[in-house]
Design a protein around this motif. Structure first.
Motif, PDB file in Angstrom:
ATOM      1  N   GLY A   1      14.670   5.157   5.202  1.00 18.04           N
ATOM      2  CA  GLY A   1      15.628   4.145   5.625  1.00 18.04           C
ATOM      3  C   GLY A   1      15.173   2.728   5.391  1.00 18.04           C
ATOM      4  N   ALA A   2      13.947   2.543   4.884  1.00 17.39           N
ATOM      5  CA  ALA A   2      13.415   1.199   4.658  1.00 17.39           C
ATOM      6  C   ALA A   2      13.944   0.617   3.349  1.00 17.39           C
ATOM      7  N   LEU A   3      13.957  -0.714   3.285  1.00 16.55           N
ATOM      8  CA  LEU A   3      14.213  -1.450   2.048  1.00 16.55           C
ATOM      9  C   LEU A   3      12.916  -2.148   1.663  1.00 16.55           C
ATOM     10  N   LEU A   4      12.416  -1.850   0.467  1.00 18.65           N
ATOM     11  CA  LEU A   4      11.148  -2.384   0.002  1.00 18.65           C
ATOM     12  C   LEU A   4      11.361  -3.298  -1.202  1.00 18.65           C
ATOM     13  N   ALA A   5      10.444  -4.245  -1.365  1.00 13.55           N
ATOM     14  CA  ALA A   5      10.445  -5.109  -2.543  1.00 13.55           C
ATOM     15  C   ALA A   5       9.029  -5.193  -3.090  1.00 13.55           C
ATOM     16  N   ILE A   6       8.910  -5.167  -4.415  1.00  9.63           N
ATOM     17  CA  ILE A   6       7.621  -5.310  -5.065  1.00  9.63           C
ATOM     18  C   ILE A   6       7.858  -5.898  -6.455  1.00  9.63           C
ATOM     19  N   ASP A   7       6.916  -6.678  -6.929  1.00 13.67           N
ATOM     20  CA  ASP A   7       7.010  -7.212  -8.282  1.00 13.67           C
ATOM     21  C   ASP A   7       7.141  -6.042  -9.268  1.00 13.67           C
ATOM     22  N   HIS A   8       8.172  -6.091 -10.095  1.00 14.81           N
ATOM     23  CA  HIS A   8       8.470  -4.964 -10.978  1.00 14.81           C
ATOM     24  C   HIS A   8       7.319  -4.655 -11.932  1.00 14.81           C
ATOM     25  N   GLU A   9       6.746  -5.668 -12.539  1.00 16.95           N
ATOM     26  CA  GLU A   9       5.659  -5.436 -13.489  1.00 16.95           C
ATOM     27  C   GLU A   9       4.438  -4.842 -12.802  1.00 16.95           C
ATOM     28  N   ARG A  10       4.134  -5.316 -11.604  1.00 16.33           N
ATOM     29  CA  ARG A  10       2.997  -4.753 -10.861  1.00 16.33           C
ATOM     30  C   ARG A  10       3.253  -3.289 -10.512  1.00 16.33           C
ATOM     31  N   PHE A  11       4.498  -2.981 -10.160  1.00 16.66           N
ATOM     32  CA  PHE A  11       4.820  -1.601  -9.810  1.00 16.66           C
ATOM     33  C   PHE A  11       4.645  -0.690 -11.022  1.00 16.66           C
ATOM     34  N   MET A  12       5.132  -1.140 -12.187  1.00 13.87           N
ATOM     35  CA  MET A  12       4.997  -0.329 -13.392  1.00 13.87           C
ATOM     36  C   MET A  12       3.535  -0.164 -13.799  1.00 13.87           C
ATOM     37  N   ALA A  13       2.690  -1.099 -13.363  1.00 12.06           N
ATOM     38  CA  ALA A  13       1.259  -1.018 -13.667  1.00 12.06           C
ATOM     39  C   ALA A  13       0.496  -0.176 -12.651  1.00 12.06           C
ATOM     40  N   GLY A  14       1.190   0.304 -11.592  1.00 12.33           N
ATOM     41  CA  GLY A  14       0.528   1.203 -10.639  1.00 12.33           C
ATOM     42  C   GLY A  14       0.392   0.680  -9.231  1.00 12.33           C
ATOM     43  N   ASP A  15       0.730  -0.590  -8.985  1.00  8.46           N
ATOM     44  CA  ASP A  15       0.631  -1.144  -7.635  1.00  8.46           C
ATOM     45  C   ASP A  15       1.716  -0.536  -6.737  1.00  8.46           C
ATOM     46  N   ARG A  16       1.356  -0.160  -5.515  1.00  8.11           N
ATOM     47  CA  ARG A  16       2.328   0.393  -4.571  1.00  8.11           C
ATOM     48  C   ARG A  16       2.318  -0.371  -3.242  1.00  8.11           C
ATOM     49  N   ASP A  17       1.742  -1.568  -3.246  1.00  5.01           N
ATOM     50  CA  ASP A  17       1.693  -2.381  -2.023  1.00  5.01           C
ATOM     51  C   ASP A  17       2.998  -3.174  -1.909  1.00  5.01           C
ATOM     52  N   CYS A  18       3.978  -2.571  -1.251  1.00  5.81           N
ATOM     53  CA  CYS A  18       5.327  -3.129  -1.200  1.00  5.81           C
ATOM     54  C   CYS A  18       5.525  -4.018   0.022  1.00  5.81           C
ATOM     55  N   HIS A  19       6.444  -4.947  -0.092  1.00  7.20           N
ATOM     56  CA  HIS A  19       6.892  -5.751   1.045  1.00  7.20           C
ATOM     57  C   HIS A  19       8.058  -5.018   1.727  1.00  7.20           C
ATOM     58  N   VAL A  20       8.009  -4.913   3.030  1.00  7.10           N
ATOM     59  CA  VAL A  20       9.067  -4.238   3.778  1.00  7.10           C
ATOM     60  C   VAL A  20      10.108  -5.274   4.196  1.00  7.10           C
ATOM     61  N   LEU A  21      11.256  -5.247   3.552  1.00  7.19           N
ATOM     62  CA  LEU A  21      12.324  -6.185   3.892  1.00  7.19           C
ATOM     63  C   LEU A  21      13.113  -5.714   5.108  1.00  7.19           C
ATOM     64  N   PHE A  22      13.190  -4.396   5.270  1.00  8.23           N
ATOM     65  CA  PHE A  22      13.840  -3.830   6.455  1.00  8.23           C
ATOM     66  C   PHE A  22      13.183  -2.496   6.771  1.00  8.23           C
ATOM     67  N   ALA A  23      12.841  -2.317   8.047  1.00  4.67           N
ATOM     68  CA  ALA A  23      12.330  -1.031   8.532  1.00  4.67           C
ATOM     69  C   ALA A  23      13.238  -0.573   9.677  1.00  4.67           C
ATOM     70  N   PRO A  24      13.721   0.662   9.620  1.00  3.64           N
ATOM     71  CA  PRO A  24      14.673   1.113  10.638  1.00  3.64           C
ATOM     72  C   PRO A  24      14.000   1.469  11.953  1.00  3.64           C
ATOM     73  N   SER A  25      14.813   1.493  12.994  1.00  8.20           N
ATOM     74  CA  SER A  25      14.407   2.048  14.286  1.00  8.20           C
ATOM     75  C   SER A  25      15.375   3.198  14.564  1.00  8.20           C
ATOM     76  N   PRO A  26      15.204   3.927  15.658  1.00 13.20           N
ATOM     77  CA  PRO A  26      16.109   5.059  15.909  1.00 13.20           C
ATOM     78  C   PRO A  26      17.586   4.696  15.938  1.00 13.20           C
ATOM     79  N   ARG A  27      17.940   3.442  16.276  1.00 11.55           N
ATOM     80  CA  ARG A  27      19.356   3.082  16.361  1.00 11.55           C
ATOM     81  C   ARG A  27      19.741   1.943  15.418  1.00 11.55           C
TER      82      ARG A  27
END
Length: 691
Positions: free
Chosen positions: A300-326
């Motif tokens: 349920g989270a929305l993540l953002a990461i630099d596209h080029e870094r992601f394609m190079a193997g980086d997985r350290d994403c910024h969490v733009l939204f993290a859900p709670s139970p409600r």
């Protein structure tokens, strides 16, 4: 897929189906059967002054010149598609922002669809346009015959206001088309045998160059026969031009590829996550927890990461939204420098503006969002501007359209929010109130629902009440302004209820996944719990409690009919799925196996049969009256579902009415006049049965 030689050992048995002949959509015998039932419904419901008065009232709302003309920006102009009494098929028109601010803007007609349809002797229904960006001078116009999903696509010149002679043109099909450049399209369409999936969508993507034959387009990507669909698109953002291909394996899983140096490179995301790009950012919407090894990101989270870094193997994403139970993510809309994120908090809309500033994400809530209502936000021009549109409404407050802007830098706080348009009240709302309640489902889950009705409601069980539900495909139901419901139902002192049952998206992926496949009955138990709670609270009683739903909600209605016939006084079942043994063989049905399961597999048919209404009609039971509606031109959910259910109920002498609009597609109506008639049928039926 199993080999043919093993099919007898691995395929679930198919129950006898004496009404399978009704699946032939346009056969002479079948259409005669349809016309007989239509005539019966018209005589029972529509041949009276009260019906005609209601139909006229509904049509006046649909055709009202006081509605907000919603716009989208293309180049310097703001475009709107408009239907009214003078333009029943519609007119695509444009104006300037300065002119749009006026109470009565001056519009320039771009395409008169009524004139086009008359000239070409076609019943065209507008499906939209695909614009070549950032040039904004050409577009692909998408036209449907009678409202079907299948489209005819033609190239159009926005400066000359004319279709391009010798330009791109695709024959009728369920196509997926995108601009690659000014003279090239990425095309997925029906190229003949093997080019479409079993779901009826494109299986291949080809590059079609201007001046060449469509049949000669070069194959660049293909999926599997049993995929849902494939598509390709080009990111037009200056400085970030990239080409992507998506293999939609099921409704909930996909693979994404980027064209790099002439080679397709897979974007290494979870297959059940949706990915999109905006400038340097790759944005990921998670449907399940994602363990990257170093960190686990929640479903349920929305993540953002630099596209080029992601394609190079980086997985350290910024969490733009993290859900709670409600809480849950609804959508996001990037502007030039920001991302507007819309969420739900206990089924109440919230909007935040997020901005990447000096190595961190800053966020600000967007004001003007109603507490109990809806809010939709969209970028005016995400390539060049930080302006946005905000549309708000609530059950008792008509829609308002505002224009706002975010600063290019600094804290993303909206400035200069300007109200552009407000719709009038289309029904008398004085004395009405909106409330949110909770019911307890069979397994103890709390299920929220919204109740709209008289503030001084007598809690004696006598009030006619309509309960609406959907419960599927992670689609949330929100309490917006329903002018027709107000005029046809609430003004009479009745109650309208919206159930937020599992299977929907009210609380994110987990709420949806709780009612997938073998767990589908949780959605039905939730809906029953809301109905029982309305009776317990003495809002209404079974003889005055009606229910309505369409498409997947039509499947819900069918199950409510056969599971709890004692709880309802009347059922309106629209464009429904009802035969779950054959649904995957009919039109787009194969694409929904991720939601319901595969009935060819014995172990899955065992649970699917439990929620296949067509197979669960009990000759010994009494059923409440039901009105089943569908469309001959519905090429998404086969009209055979509705036909066969009605035929079986008729055979058993159960109270059933069946009406099939000859046009309209999955929406059920091709124009406002047809919609007014179909809506009036439903409201007249409910008023008659629940009084």
């Amino acid at each position: 897929m199993p080999h043919a030689s093993r099919a007898a050992d691995t395929t679930a048995p198919t129950p006898a189906d004496p009404y399978q002949w009704l699946e032939e959509v346009t056969g002479e015998k079948q259409l005669e059967w349809v016309k007989e039932r239509n005539a019966k419904v018209t005589a029972a419901l529509a041949d009276n002054d009260a019906f005609r008065l209601l139909e006229k009232r509904i049509l006046s709302i649909l055709d009202s010149k006081d509605r907000i003309p919603m716009v989208g920006k293309i180049g310097p102009h703001f475009y709107n598609f408009w239907r009214d009494a003078q333009n029943p098929k519609g007119v695509w028109r444009r104006t300037s922002l300065e002119e749009y601010r006026k109470a009565q803007p001056a519009w320039e007609t771009v395409i008169d669809l009524d004139a086009l349809a008359e000239r070409e002797k076609e019943n065209w229904v507008w499906h939209g346009v695909a614009v070549f960006q950032p040039d904004d001078k050409r577009c692909l116009v998408e036209l449907s015959r009678g409202g079907a999903d299948a489209e005819v696509i033609r190239e159009y010149d926005l400066e000359a206001k004319a279709f391009v002679a010798g330009g791109f043109e695709l024959p009728e099909a369920k196509s997926r088309v995108a601009w690659r450049d000014a003279d090239t399209l990425l095309v997925g369409t029906d190229f003949g045998a093997g080019s479409m999936t079993t779901s009826g969508y494109p299986r291949t993507i080809r590059v079609w160059k201007r001046g060449t034959k469509l049949a000669d387009a070069e194959l660049v990507y293909e999926g599997a026969d049993d995929d849902m669909a494939v598509s390709g698109f080009k990111d037009p953002t200056p400085g970030f031009e990239r080409e992507f291909y998506v293999r939609q394996k099921t409704f909930w899983t996909n693979d994404m590829f980027e064209l790099r140096d002439g080679q397709l490179v897979q974007v290494p995301k979870p297959e059940d996550a949706n990915a999109s790009v905006h400038r340097e950012w790759l944005l990921l919407e998670l449907r399940k927890d994602w363990d990257t090894g170093a960190k686990t990101y929640p479903a349920g989270a929305l993540l953002a990461i630099d596209h080029e870094r992601f394609m190079a193997g980086d997985r350290d994403c910024h969490v733009l939204f993290a859900p709670s139970p409600r809480t849950s993510l609804v959508s996001f809309a990037p502007t030039r420098h920001h991302i507007l994120v819309t969420t739900l908090d206990n089924v109440r809309n919230r909007v935040e503006a997020l901005s990447w500033q000096e190595g961190k994400w800053l966020r600000e809530p967007l004001s003007g969002v109603p507490d109990l209502g809806t809010a939709g936000v969209s970028a005016v021009d995400d390539l060049d501007s930080d302006d946005f549109f905000l549309v708000t409404a609530s059950p008792l407050q008509p829609s308002t359209l505002a224009l706002g802007s975010l600063p290019a830098s600094g804290q993303p706080k909206a400035t200069g929010v300007e109200k552009l348009k407000s719709a009038p009240s289309f029904f008398e709302s004085k004395g009405l109130v909106v409330e949110q309640h909770e019911a307890t489902s069979a397994d103890g889950t709390k299920v929220p629902y919204f109740q709209i009705g008289p503030k001084d409601l007598k809690l004696d069980g006598s009030t006619p009440t309509l309960l609406y539900g959907y419960g599927g495909f992670e689609i949330p139901l929100l309490p917006g302004y329903e002018a027709i419901t107000g005029a046809a139902w609430l003004e009479k002192g009745n109650v309208s209820v919206i159930a937020n049952i599992r299977g929907g998206g009210e609380f994110g992926p987990a709420w949806h996944q709780a009612a997938l496949k073998e767990n589908r009955p949780r959605a039905y138990e939730d809906f029953i719990a809301v109905g029982e709670d309305l009776v317990r609270r003495k809002v209404t009683s079974p003889e005055h409690l009606g229910i309505k739903g369409g498409s997947n909600g039509g499947l819900l209605m069918g199950n409510m009919l056969v599971r709890r016939p004692d709880l309802w006084g009347g059922v309106v079942c629209q464009v429904p799925l009802l035969d779950m043994r054959r649904y995957h063989t009919l039109l787009a049905g194969a694409s929904w196996q991720g939601e319901y399961g595969n009935p060819d597999k014995p172990e899955e048919w065992e649970f699917i049969r439990g929620f296949s209404p067509y197979h669960n009609i009990d000759p010994a039971k009494d059923y409440p009256p039901i009105l089943i509606t569908t469309s001959t031109r519905d090429d998404r959910v086969h009209p055979g579902h509705a036909r066969k259910m009605a035929a079986r109920l008729e055979e058993l002498k159960k109270p059933v009415l069946s009406y099939e609009n000859i046009e309209g597609g999955h929406g059920g109506a091709a124009d406002n006049k047809q919609r007014a008639f179909m809506d009036a049928l439903g409201w007249t039926f409910l008023s008659k049965e629940l009084k």
